[in-house]
Design a protein around this motif. Structure first.
Motif, PDB file in Angstrom:
ATOM      1  N   ALA A  12       0.799  -1.154  -0.053  1.00 15.12           N
ATOM      2  CA  ALA A  12      -0.118  -0.067  -0.098  1.00 15.12           C
ATOM      3  C   ALA A  12       0.695   1.370   0.093  1.00 15.12           C
ATOM      4  N   THR A  13       2.030   1.251   0.594  1.00 13.43           N
ATOM      5  CA  THR A  13       2.845   2.386   0.640  1.00 13.43           C
ATOM      6  C   THR A  13       3.706   2.608  -0.584  1.00 13.43           C
ATOM      7  N   GLY A  14       3.574   1.328  -1.800  1.00 15.67           N
ATOM      8  CA  GLY A  14       4.242   1.398  -2.900  1.00 15.67           C
ATOM      9  C   GLY A  14       3.616   1.767  -4.002  1.00 15.67           C
ATOM     10  N   ALA A  15       4.202   1.351  -5.240  1.00 16.54           N
ATOM     11  CA  ALA A  15       3.618   1.861  -6.600  1.00 16.54           C
ATOM     12  C   ALA A  15       2.255   1.346  -6.879  1.00 16.54           C
ATOM     13  N   GLU A  48       0.290   9.110   5.590  1.00 20.31           N
ATOM     14  CA  GLU A  48      -0.247  10.063   4.644  1.00 20.31           C
ATOM     15  C   GLU A  48      -1.381   9.089   4.152  1.00 20.31           C
ATOM     16  N   LEU A  49      -1.284   7.862   4.129  1.00 21.36           N
ATOM     17  CA  LEU A  49      -2.599   7.070   3.662  1.00 21.36           C
ATOM     18  C   LEU A  49      -3.698   7.341   4.660  1.00 21.36           C
ATOM     19  N   ALA A  50      -3.260   7.087   6.133  1.00 20.55           N
ATOM     20  CA  ALA A  50      -4.352   7.206   6.976  1.00 20.55           C
ATOM     21  C   ALA A  50      -5.070   8.432   6.797  1.00 20.55           C
ATOM     22  N   GLY A  53      -7.821   8.712   4.478  1.00 22.40           N
ATOM     23  CA  GLY A  53      -8.857   7.757   4.784  1.00 22.40           C
ATOM     24  C   GLY A  53      -8.601   6.465   5.019  1.00 22.40           C
ATOM     25  N   ALA A  54      -7.478   5.994   4.911  1.00 17.68           N
ATOM     26  CA  ALA A  54      -7.359   4.525   4.729  1.00 17.68           C
ATOM     27  C   ALA A  54      -7.373   3.751   6.148  1.00 17.68           C
ATOM     28  N   GLU A  55      -7.587   2.748   6.495  1.00 17.26           N
ATOM     29  CA  GLU A  55      -7.484   2.068   7.675  1.00 17.26           C
ATOM     30  C   GLU A  55      -5.947   1.446   7.637  1.00 17.26           C
ATOM     31  N   LEU A  56      -5.226   1.607   8.585  1.00 18.09           N
ATOM     32  CA  LEU A  56      -3.677   0.846   8.450  1.00 18.09           C
ATOM     33  C   LEU A  56      -3.776  -0.302   9.470  1.00 18.09           C
ATOM     34  N   ILE A  57      -3.149  -1.368   8.708  1.00 18.20           N
ATOM     35  CA  ILE A  57      -2.823  -2.742   9.589  1.00 18.20           C
ATOM     36  C   ILE A  57      -1.669  -3.072   9.296  1.00 18.20           C
ATOM     37  N   ALA A  58      -0.958  -3.615  10.363  1.00 14.73           N
ATOM     38  CA  ALA A  58       0.384  -4.332  10.246  1.00 14.73           C
ATOM     39  C   ALA A  58       0.498  -5.481   9.592  1.00 14.73           C
ATOM     40  N   ALA A  59       1.330  -5.785   8.542  1.00 10.95           N
ATOM     41  CA  ALA A  59       1.245  -7.032   7.874  1.00 10.95           C
ATOM     42  C   ALA A  59       2.574  -7.315   7.300  1.00 10.95           C
ATOM     43  N   ASN A  60       3.102  -8.592   7.230  1.00  8.84           N
ATOM     44  CA  ASN A  60       4.279  -8.894   6.484  1.00  8.84           C
ATOM     45  C   ASN A  60       3.998 -10.013   5.727  1.00  8.84           C
ATOM     46  N   VAL A  61       4.349 -10.054   4.393  1.00 10.66           N
ATOM     47  CA  VAL A  61       4.135 -11.244   3.394  1.00 10.66           C
ATOM     48  C   VAL A  61       4.846 -12.329   3.922  1.00 10.66           C
TER      49      VAL A  61
END
Ligand SMILES: NC(=O)c1ccc[n+]([C@@H]2O[C@H](COP(=O)([O-])OP(=O)(O)OC[C@H]3O[C@@H](n4cnc5c(N)ncnc54)[C@H](OP(=O)(O)O)[C@@H]3O)[C@@H](O)[C@H]2O)c1
Length: 316
Positions: A12-15, A48-50, A53-61
């Protein structure tokens, strides 16, 4: 309107993912809300995304349990891997397995897997036109993504396979912009001969992905390829000349020379361009700008992308 459907967005923080989050948030009547997944919810990009209006959730692939938590309660997910962070096709495959497993566990209704061709279907390892890399790949950053298509399909998760194209943004961020030649004039180098390269503004990938989520059932179980335009190196150089107001010449180098440039990933990219050059009809045929425009009405042409971004292209 009823409850908004949550789309969990990797990268989400990428392209690609960033384009999708912004597309969802600027489509107030679209019926979707954006859940931005990031390893660091406190980064400036995440904040910036929050703020948008985005919901932020921590995750790692790399952590399937974190993906299960992040997908919980969502309607859909945008799944993408980050080859250039680690250069490992095996890692991409493992990450795709983790995403598909988590998507199944969360009973997602629609997943988009951002993929590319397994080039070994066209160039088997025995084909010596290009070297085999890392023991079992021709184009490592393509092949594992294509191999992972089956992982999503076999998981039973309702999936759309999204074939992406060369990001024109590579001219800004990936050192692929025009460079000064020995005579001081700008050269735009590609190992494509006179063949067409499907390209796209990276931001448009997310907008097309939103179009796919909106069409839902129509695209589940299908592969859709997107591009802004198919252009030869000479046509791209001509567009650069117009946009920059100074001559840019197309410089064809054979893939073998490109493979020998010595930067990390040069062999992989040399094979990739050779694949696109040698299989132009199949590669371009799989990426229809008309389809992309039907998913994203504001799809940019190369000229339009250059008009907005020409000042960001480093000219060395
Ligand atoms: N360049 C091209 O022309 C092109 C064309 C087609 C396809 N591709 C493919 O596009 C893929 C990359 O996509 P992109 O350019 O959109 O990515 P990107 O801009 O490099 O962004 C990647 C984002 O993903 C997150 N990330 C990295 N590692 C992660 C992990 N382990 N777990 C969770 N999130 C992680 C990072 O966010 P946080 O730091 O916030 O976690 C980062 O901001 C590559 O695999 C490449 O092969 C590229």
């Amino acid at each position: 309107m009823g409850e908004r459907k949550v789309i969990a967005v990797l990268g989400a923080t990428g392209a690609q993912g960033g384009g999708l989050v912004r597309a969802i948030l600027s489509d107030a009547s679209g019926g979707f809300s954006a859940r931005a997944l990031t390893r660091n919810v406190n980064s400036d990009k995440a904040k910036e995304l929050a703020n948008l209006g985005a919901e932020l959730i921590a995750a790692n692939v790399d952590d399937v349990e974190s993906l299960k938590r992040a997908f919980k309660g969502a309607y859909g997910a945008f799944c993408v891997t980050f080859f250039w962070d680690h250069f490992s096709p095996e890692k991409e495959l493992a990450q795709a397995r983790a995403m598909a497993t988590a998507a199944k566990a969360a009973d997602l209704k629609h997943v988009i897997w951002s993929t590319l061709e397994d080039t070994r279907k066209w160039v088997p390892l025995s084909d010596n036109r290009m070297p085999t890399l890392m023991g079992k790949y021709k184009v490592p950053h393509f092949d594992a993504k294509g191999e992972a298509d089956k992982v999503f399909i076999d998981s039973g998760v309702p999936t759309t396979l999204l074939l992406t194209s060369f990001f024109w943004d590579n001219l800004i961020h990936f050192g692929m912009g025009p460079r000064k030649g020995p005579d001081g004039k700008l050269l735009f180098t590609l190992p494509m001969a006179d063949k067409k390269l499907p390209g796209i503004a990276a931001e448009d990938i997310g907008k097309c992905a939103l179009g796919v989520f909106k069409r839902g059932q129509e695209y589940i179980g299908r592969t859709v390829g997107i591009a802004g335009e198919h252009l030869t190196g000479a046509q791209m150089a001509a567009a650069l000349t117009r946009a920059l107001g100074q001559e840019v010449r197309y410089n064809y180098v054979p893939p073998d020379a490109y493979r020998g440039l010595g930067f990390p990933g040069a062999e992989d990219l040399g094979n990739m361009f050779q694949f696109k050059r040698d299989f132009e009809a199949a590669f371009c045929g799989a990426r229809n700008p008309g389809v992309a425009r039907s998913l994203n009405a504001s799809l940019q042409s190369f000229d339009a992308w250059l008009a907005a971004n020409k000042d960001r292209i480093p000219l060395e």
